[in-house]
Design an enzyme around this catalytic site. Structure first.
Site, PDB file in Angstrom:
ATOM      1  N   THR A   9       0.802  -1.166  -0.163  1.00 20.41           N
ATOM      2  CA  THR A   9       0.062  -0.040   0.006  1.00 20.41           C
ATOM      3  C   THR A   9       0.927   1.216  -0.023  1.00 20.41           C
ATOM      4  OG1 THR A   9      -1.558  -1.307   1.223  1.00 20.41           O
ATOM      5  CG2 THR A   9      -1.968   1.169   1.133  1.00 20.41           C
ATOM      6  N   ARG A  63      -3.114  -2.685  14.562  1.00 22.18           N
ATOM      7  CA  ARG A  63      -4.573  -3.314  14.169  1.00 22.18           C
ATOM      8  C   ARG A  63      -5.919  -2.751  14.924  1.00 22.18           C
ATOM      9  NH1 ARG A  63      -1.788  -9.260  14.633  1.00 22.18           N
ATOM     10  NH2 ARG A  63      -1.212  -9.358  12.496  1.00 22.18           N
ATOM     11  N   GLU A  89      -3.280  -6.658   7.010  1.00 19.03           N
ATOM     12  CA  GLU A  89      -2.677  -6.673   8.202  1.00 19.03           C
ATOM     13  C   GLU A  89      -3.131  -8.018   9.147  1.00 19.03           C
ATOM     14  OE1 GLU A  89      -2.366  -3.134  10.712  1.00 19.03           O
ATOM     15  OE2 GLU A  89      -2.646  -1.720   8.877  1.00 19.03           O
TER      16      GLU A  89
HETATM   17  C1  LIG Z   1      -5.158  -4.345  -1.054  1.00 16.66           C
HETATM   18  C2  LIG Z   1      -3.977  -4.895  -0.111  1.00 16.66           C
HETATM   19  C3  LIG Z   1      -3.477  -4.291   0.484  1.00 16.66           C
HETATM   20  C4  LIG Z   1      -2.334  -4.739   1.101  1.00 16.66           C
HETATM   21  N1  LIG Z   1      -1.288  -3.774   1.811  1.00 16.66           N
HETATM   22  C5  LIG Z   1      -0.323  -4.228   2.299  1.00 16.66           C
HETATM   23  C6  LIG Z   1       0.892  -3.504   2.610  1.00 16.66           C
HETATM   24  O1  LIG Z   1       0.861  -2.506   2.707  1.00 16.66           O
HETATM   25  N2  LIG Z   1       2.139  -4.253   3.270  1.00 16.66           N
HETATM   26  C7  LIG Z   1       2.385  -5.480   3.012  1.00 16.66           C
HETATM   27  O2  LIG Z   1       3.178  -6.159   3.695  1.00 16.66           O
HETATM   28  N3  LIG Z   1       1.251  -6.243   2.748  1.00 16.66           N
HETATM   29  C8  LIG Z   1      -0.029  -5.750   2.483  1.00 16.66           C
HETATM   30  N4  LIG Z   1      -0.931  -6.755   1.807  1.00 16.66           N
HETATM   31  C9  LIG Z   1      -0.886  -8.011   2.215  1.00 16.66           C
HETATM   32  C10 LIG Z   1      -1.699  -8.619   2.964  1.00 16.66           C
HETATM   33  O3  LIG Z   1      -1.396  -8.432   4.257  1.00 16.66           O
HETATM   34  C11 LIG Z   1      -1.742 -10.219   2.530  1.00 16.66           C
HETATM   35  O4  LIG Z   1      -2.626 -10.198   1.505  1.00 16.66           O
HETATM   36  C12 LIG Z   1      -2.614 -11.058   3.940  1.00 16.66           C
HETATM   37  O5  LIG Z   1      -1.702 -10.917   4.682  1.00 16.66           O
HETATM   38  C13 LIG Z   1      -2.791 -12.435   3.271  1.00 16.66           C
HETATM   39  O6  LIG Z   1      -1.741 -13.010   2.672  1.00 16.66           O
HETATM   40  P1  LIG Z   1      -2.070 -13.673   1.220  1.00 16.66           P
HETATM   41  O7  LIG Z   1      -2.807 -12.824   0.211  1.00 16.66           O
HETATM   42  O8  LIG Z   1      -0.656 -14.090   0.611  1.00 16.66           O
HETATM   43  O9  LIG Z   1      -2.982 -14.803   1.368  1.00 16.66           O
HETATM   44  P2  LIG Z   1      -2.477 -16.413   1.875  1.00 16.66           P
HETATM   45  O10 LIG Z   1      -1.613 -16.222   3.078  1.00 16.66           O
HETATM   46  O11 LIG Z   1      -2.019 -17.132   0.799  1.00 16.66           O
HETATM   47  O12 LIG Z   1      -3.892 -16.829   2.242  1.00 16.66           O
HETATM   48  C14 LIG Z   1      -4.862 -17.395   1.682  1.00 16.66           C
HETATM   49  C15 LIG Z   1      -6.159 -17.558   2.395  1.00 16.66           C
HETATM   50  O13 LIG Z   1      -5.628 -18.889   3.416  1.00 16.66           O
HETATM   51  C16 LIG Z   1      -5.916 -18.683   4.855  1.00 16.66           C
HETATM   52  N5  LIG Z   1      -4.928 -19.132   5.524  1.00 16.66           N
HETATM   53  C17 LIG Z   1      -3.396 -18.992   5.364  1.00 16.66           C
HETATM   54  N6  LIG Z   1      -2.791 -19.589   6.328  1.00 16.66           N
HETATM   55  C18 LIG Z   1      -3.631 -19.989   6.959  1.00 16.66           C
HETATM   56  C19 LIG Z   1      -3.475 -20.758   8.381  1.00 16.66           C
HETATM   57  N7  LIG Z   1      -2.445 -21.256   8.996  1.00 16.66           N
HETATM   58  N8  LIG Z   1      -4.700 -20.945   9.175  1.00 16.66           N
HETATM   59  C20 LIG Z   1      -6.107 -20.871   8.483  1.00 16.66           C
HETATM   60  N9  LIG Z   1      -6.069 -20.024   7.493  1.00 16.66           N
HETATM   61  C21 LIG Z   1      -4.979 -19.822   6.636  1.00 16.66           C
HETATM   62  C22 LIG Z   1      -5.881 -17.041   4.818  1.00 16.66           C
HETATM   63  O14 LIG Z   1      -6.594 -16.543   5.886  1.00 16.66           O
HETATM   64  C23 LIG Z   1      -6.585 -16.686   3.316  1.00 16.66           C
HETATM   65  O15 LIG Z   1      -8.108 -16.865   3.602  1.00 16.66           O
HETATM   66  C24 LIG Z   1      -2.246  -6.188   1.288  1.00 16.66           C
HETATM   67  C25 LIG Z   1      -2.905  -6.820   0.770  1.00 16.66           C
HETATM   68  C26 LIG Z   1      -4.077  -6.343  -0.099  1.00 16.66           C
HETATM   69  C27 LIG Z   1      -5.021  -7.250  -0.877  1.00 16.66           C
END
Ligand SMILES: Cc1cc2nc3c(=O)[nH]c(=O)nc-3n(C[C@H](O)[C@H](O)[C@H](O)COP(=O)(O)OP(=O)(O)OC[C@H]3O[C@@H](n4cnc5c(N)ncnc54)[C@H](O)[C@@H]3O)c2cc1C
Length: 380
Positions: A158, A243, A364
């Site tokens: 972001t 958070r 987050e």
């Molecule tokens: C619009 C947007 C803004 C963002 N801004 C930032 C930013 O400024 N800086 C930054 O660093 N990141 C940022 N993010 C990243 C965001 O924090 C991640 O998308 C988020 O942490 C989830 O990671 P992932 O998308 O890789 O999903 P994944 O980790 O691949 O997860 C996919 C699904 O599996 C579930 N899951 C994964 N592991 C487990 C578990 N152990 N137990 C149960 N469920 C699980 C998750 O809850 C989710 O539903 C942003 C994301 C978006 C979409």
């Protein structure tokens, strides 16, 4: 003694942010949603009115708000427009590791740069192979004399492409894995920083997310925040502090959707009567009001716990993010339902509030990850 009333200073903060949201955010929320453009004019206005970097002390360009007062401010920003509000709050996210872990010299220099430019910072933790699992980070920063050489790939960052600098988390010793995770401040214009693309997305479209690749970027040792290997702790301490901000933005978003749909429903006549005389409608509104109240209370409690350095602060901040963002998703969806076809149309903002709400359940730390944090906290 428990007292839920706000003091005069807190009421002033609420009024100030509410007024800002009325003047700058509500009138422009649809425009920035449609353009999917970073709202520079609003961020500059926030700087001019001393509303950026809220939870930082005044010497670092902030308003010196504690986390409770920041939550009051974020609720008003969320009510104005979550997409614009997160442009401001994501800057706070990126500056928090510095606020917590940087030396006085670094704070003066780096906060000075951001304030001088009236710019924003970005927080870069997430990678293609490391989302929920922060320990899976693969970016590296290998020490070479008085520099580190940064290589890696970050996405969903972001404020990324419009930022002055990026707070980047990378491994200084890949063999040690996350135990060597370290935070660095990287000017976005540094040679070797490639902006791959900005993300196309569903909601919070005023805020932009960038995919970056780092190719042999030279980062001076003076830009390392804390010691080698302190990055994981810094990242987690940052989320503990921020958070409640996501929770508060969500309370504001839900409140705005609820008030819009309630006011509309009171005037909507069907079958010769306002639709609110049907319990089928008034019960939906009753649930919305009750759930918003509950999510505000847990957000306030979590913020209060943080400010008072209670051991439950981390648990409560995860609980507040989980509850308030789930409530906002439900309430904004119900607001669309209460308003029928009008709710689904672009004539009102509740459809946008619903799209905006979804993202707060994801960034987050997703709400599944909040449950993991809460589960650990209550079962240890
Ligand atoms: C619009 C947007 C803004 C963002 N801004 C930032 C930013 O400024 N800086 C930054 O660093 N990141 C940022 N993010 C990243 C965001 O924090 C991640 O998308 C988020 O942490 C989830 O990671 P992932 O998308 O890789 O999903 P994944 O980790 O691949 O997860 C996919 C699904 O599996 C579930 N899951 C994964 N592991 C487990 C578990 N152990 N137990 C149960 N469920 C699980 C998750 O809850 C989710 O539903 C942003 C994301 C978006 C979409």
């Amino acid at each position: 003694m428990i007292d839920f009333s706000l003091d005069s200073k807190q009421l002033e903060i609420v009024e100030k942010y509410k007024d800002f949201a009325d003047r700058y955010m509500r009138p422009n929320a649809r425009k920035y949603d449609q353009l999917a453009q970073f709202p520079w004019e609003i961020v500059k206005a926030a700087y001019n009115e001393n509303m950026m970097n809220g939870p930082m002390s005044a010497e670092y360009g902030g308003s010196g708000h504690n986390i409770f007062n920041s939550a009051l401010a974020s609720e008003e920003l969320g009510a104005g427009c979550v997409g614009i509000g997160i442009c401001m709050d994501a800057n706070t996210l990126a500056l928090t590791p510095l606020y917590i872990g940087a030396s006085d010299e670094q704070k003066k220099r780096l906060f000075g740069e951001i304030i001088e430019e009236k710019g924003v910072a970005a927080y870069a933790l997430t990678e293609p192979n490391a989302g929920s699992d922060v320990a899976g980070i693969q970016s590296t920063a290998i020490r070479n004399g008085d520099k580190y050489i940064l290589n890696g790939h970050k996405r969903f960052i972001t404020n990324g492409s419009v930022s002055t600098f990026i707070t980047v988390f990378a491994l200084t010793n890949p063999e040690k894995g996350a135990r060597s995770l370290t935070a660095f401040v990287v000017p976005t214009k540094s040679p070797g920083v490639e902006i791959v693309a900005d993300m196309e997305k569903m909601g919070q479209r005023a805020s932009i997310q960038t995919e970056f690749k780092f190719h042999d970027v030279e980062v001076p040792v003076e830009n390392r925040i804390g010691n080698d290997g302190q990055g994981f702790l810094l990242a987690m301490k940052t989320f503990e502090r921020t958070r409640t901000g996501v929770a508060a933005l969500s309370v504001g978003n839900a409140r705005e959707a609820y008030e819009t749909s309630r006011n509309w429903a009171k005037k909507r006549i069907q079958f010769g009567k306002p639709i609110t005389v049907n319990q089928g409608v008034s019960f939906i509104l009753a649930d919305m009001a009750t759930e918003i109240e509950a999510s505000r209370l847990i957000t306030w409690k979590a913020a209060w716990a943080y400010d008072n350095k209670l051991r439950t602060a981390n648990l409560l901040s995860a609980m507040s993010k989980l509850l308030a963002t789930d409530v906002a998703m439900k309430v904004t969806t119900d607001a669309v339902q209460v308003m029928g076809g009008e709710g689904y149309s672009n004539d009102y903002l509740v459809e946008k509030m619903m799209r905006d709400a979804k993202l707060c359940q994801i960034y987050e730390g997703t709400n599944q990850i909040q449950r993991l944090v809460i589960g650990k906290g209550i079962l240890k």
